[in-house]
Design a protein around this motif. Structure first.
Motif, PDB file in Angstrom:
ATOM      1  N   LYS A  25       0.817  -1.221   0.000  1.00 33.45           N
ATOM      2  CA  LYS A  25       0.000   0.000   0.000  1.00 33.45           C
ATOM      3  C   LYS A  25       0.851   1.272   0.000  1.00 33.45           C
ATOM      4  O   LYS A  25       0.342   2.349  -0.280  1.00 33.45           O
ATOM      5  CB  LYS A  25      -0.981  -0.018   1.159  1.00 33.45           C
ATOM      6  CG  LYS A  25      -2.091  -1.043   0.913  1.00 33.45           C
ATOM      7  CD  LYS A  25      -3.272  -0.824   1.804  1.00 33.45           C
ATOM      8  CE  LYS A  25      -4.394  -1.758   1.433  1.00 33.45           C
ATOM      9  NZ  LYS A  25      -5.526  -1.107   0.845  1.00 33.45           N
TER      10      LYS A  25
ATOM     11  N   ASP B  29       3.375   4.983  -6.857  1.00 34.97           N
ATOM     12  CA  ASP B  29       2.312   4.841  -7.850  1.00 34.97           C
ATOM     13  C   ASP B  29       2.825   4.835  -9.289  1.00 34.97           C
ATOM     14  O   ASP B  29       2.067   4.531 -10.212  1.00 34.97           O
ATOM     15  CB  ASP B  29       1.251   5.940  -7.669  1.00 34.97           C
ATOM     16  CG  ASP B  29       0.430   5.732  -6.408  1.00 34.97           C
ATOM     17  OD1 ASP B  29       0.277   4.572  -5.976  1.00 34.97           O
ATOM     18  OD2 ASP B  29      -0.058   6.734  -5.854  1.00 34.97           O
TER      19      ASP B  29
ATOM     20  N   GLU C  80      -3.755   3.836  -7.668  1.00 33.26           N
ATOM     21  CA  GLU C  80      -2.975   4.128  -6.457  1.00 33.26           C
ATOM     22  C   GLU C  80      -2.861   2.872  -5.601  1.00 33.26           C
ATOM     23  O   GLU C  80      -3.870   2.250  -5.274  1.00 33.26           O
ATOM     24  CB  GLU C  80      -3.653   5.230  -5.635  1.00 33.26           C
ATOM     25  CG  GLU C  80      -3.695   6.578  -6.322  1.00 33.26           C
ATOM     26  CD  GLU C  80      -4.342   7.620  -5.428  1.00 33.26           C
ATOM     27  OE1 GLU C  80      -5.192   7.267  -4.572  1.00 33.26           O
ATOM     28  OE2 GLU C  80      -3.983   8.802  -5.575  1.00 33.26           O
ATOM     29  N   TRP C  81      -1.644   2.551  -5.242  1.00 35.06           N
ATOM     30  CA  TRP C  81      -1.437   1.359  -4.423  1.00 35.06           C
ATOM     31  C   TRP C  81      -2.133   1.477  -3.072  1.00 35.06           C
ATOM     32  O   TRP C  81      -2.668   0.487  -2.570  1.00 35.06           O
ATOM     33  CB  TRP C  81       0.064   1.120  -4.230  1.00 35.06           C
ATOM     34  CG  TRP C  81       0.747   0.629  -5.468  1.00 35.06           C
ATOM     35  CD1 TRP C  81       1.546   1.348  -6.306  1.00 35.06           C
ATOM     36  CD2 TRP C  81       0.670  -0.683  -6.021  1.00 35.06           C
ATOM     37  NE1 TRP C  81       1.971   0.557  -7.340  1.00 35.06           N
ATOM     38  CE2 TRP C  81       1.457  -0.700  -7.190  1.00 35.06           C
ATOM     39  CE3 TRP C  81       0.017  -1.853  -5.640  1.00 35.06           C
ATOM     40  CZ2 TRP C  81       1.619  -1.839  -7.973  1.00 35.06           C
ATOM     41  CZ3 TRP C  81       0.176  -2.993  -6.419  1.00 35.06           C
ATOM     42  CH2 TRP C  81       0.959  -2.978  -7.574  1.00 35.06           C
ATOM     43  N   LYS C  82      -2.152   2.673  -2.508  1.00 34.92           N
ATOM     44  CA  LYS C  82      -2.749   2.826  -1.170  1.00 34.92           C
ATOM     45  C   LYS C  82      -4.242   2.522  -1.170  1.00 34.92           C
ATOM     46  O   LYS C  82      -4.821   2.259  -0.124  1.00 34.92           O
ATOM     47  CB  LYS C  82      -2.496   4.231  -0.624  1.00 34.92           C
ATOM     48  CG  LYS C  82      -3.213   5.332  -1.373  1.00 34.92           C
ATOM     49  CD  LYS C  82      -2.882   6.684  -0.805  1.00 34.92           C
ATOM     50  CE  LYS C  82      -3.548   7.771  -1.649  1.00 34.92           C
ATOM     51  NZ  LYS C  82      -3.092   9.086  -1.271  1.00 34.92           N
ATOM     52  N   SER C  83      -4.865   2.532  -2.341  1.00 36.55           N
ATOM     53  CA  SER C  83      -6.311   2.328  -2.429  1.00 36.55           C
ATOM     54  C   SER C  83      -6.723   0.937  -2.894  1.00 36.55           C
ATOM     55  O   SER C  83      -7.912   0.685  -3.070  1.00 36.55           O
ATOM     56  CB  SER C  83      -6.909   3.352  -3.403  1.00 36.55           C
ATOM     57  OG  SER C  83      -6.614   4.660  -2.978  1.00 36.55           O
TER      58      SER C  83
ATOM     59  N   GLY D  67      -7.409   0.023  -9.729  1.00 32.77           N
ATOM     60  CA  GLY D  67      -7.056   1.382  -9.308  1.00 32.77           C
ATOM     61  C   GLY D  67      -5.689   1.821  -9.782  1.00 32.77           C
ATOM     62  O   GLY D  67      -4.873   1.018 -10.234  1.00 32.77           O
TER      63      GLY D  67
ATOM     64  N   SER E  86      -7.954  -2.765  -3.179  1.00 32.58           N
ATOM     65  CA  SER E  86      -8.779  -3.645  -2.355  1.00 32.58           C
ATOM     66  C   SER E  86      -8.919  -4.963  -3.107  1.00 32.58           C
ATOM     67  O   SER E  86      -7.927  -5.622  -3.335  1.00 32.58           O
ATOM     68  CB  SER E  86     -10.122  -2.996  -2.038  1.00 32.58           C
ATOM     69  OG  SER E  86     -10.796  -2.632  -3.222  1.00 32.58           O
TER      70      SER E  86
ATOM     71  N   TRP F  47      -7.018 -10.167  -1.543  1.00 29.16           N
ATOM     72  CA  TRP F  47      -6.972  -9.306  -2.725  1.00 29.16           C
ATOM     73  C   TRP F  47      -7.474  -9.971  -3.997  1.00 29.16           C
ATOM     74  O   TRP F  47      -7.953  -9.299  -4.897  1.00 29.16           O
ATOM     75  CB  TRP F  47      -5.558  -8.791  -2.942  1.00 29.16           C
ATOM     76  CG  TRP F  47      -5.130  -7.748  -1.964  1.00 29.16           C
ATOM     77  CD1 TRP F  47      -5.950  -6.887  -1.278  1.00 29.16           C
ATOM     78  CD2 TRP F  47      -3.807  -7.426  -1.572  1.00 29.16           C
ATOM     79  NE1 TRP F  47      -5.194  -6.053  -0.492  1.00 29.16           N
ATOM     80  CE2 TRP F  47      -3.875  -6.361  -0.656  1.00 29.16           C
ATOM     81  CE3 TRP F  47      -2.560  -7.925  -1.911  1.00 29.16           C
ATOM     82  CZ2 TRP F  47      -2.757  -5.788  -0.074  1.00 29.16           C
ATOM     83  CZ3 TRP F  47      -1.440  -7.361  -1.334  1.00 29.16           C
ATOM     84  CH2 TRP F  47      -1.535  -6.299  -0.425  1.00 29.16           C
TER      85      TRP F  47
END
Length: 155
Positions: free
Chosen positions: A89, A93, A136-139, A134, A141, A114
């Motif tokens: 996460k 990016d 962005e890695w932080k987002s 997505g 799911s 995942w």
């Protein structure tokens, strides 16, 4: 990719356990099968555990990966999956495709968290490829399990 089969024959710490011959051979086998998929890896990361690092080196050499785009990191020496999840996460990016080498139960847990295909157990030298929609890695799911390569499928 989970590390190859390791040896318990030596009186060394868990971090220093080496691969067995079967682990070396299976790492080559799975990497060669994965190479046929034509996936371009932007960056690769490995746990500092000897068995994961050795698996990474074998696989990445088979994939003709540039070792300038490879890093060993302590937070991937994780069995629960929490540190691996945090690592992913926090990826840059600008990286679209990453390959991570580590340990179970973390890898089976994250493949199921995942991916969209239930996996009872990611075996030694097992590779699971998951695609996320997505940017962005932080987002990230739930993603889509694109590929599973397990040694038993090729023997």
């Amino acid at each position: 990719m989970r590390h190859g089969k390791s040896s318990w024959e030596y009186g060394v710490s868990d971090k220093d356990r080496p691969l067995k011959e079967r682990g070396i051979n299976d790492a080559h086998l799975i990497a060669q099968k994965f190479k046929k998929e034509g996936v371009r890896i932007d960056f690769a990361y490995s746990s500092l555990g000897n068995r994961a690092l050795h698996t990474a080196i074998i696989a990445l050499r088979n994939l003709d990966h540039d070792f300038e785009k490879f890093r060993v990191t302590e937070n991937l020496y994780d069995f629960s999956g929490e540190s691996v999840q945090n690592h992913v996460k926090n990826l840059d990016d600008n990286l679209n495709t990453v390959m991570i080498f580590g340990h179970n139960h973390a890898f089976t847990s994250l493949a199921n968290l995942w991916g969209n295909q239930y996996i009872d157990n990611v075996p030694t030298s097992g590779l699971v490829q998951i695609e996320f929609s997505g940017r962005e890695w932080k987002s990230i799911s739930k993603g889509k399990t694109i590929l599973t390569l397990f040694p038993k499928h090729f023997k």
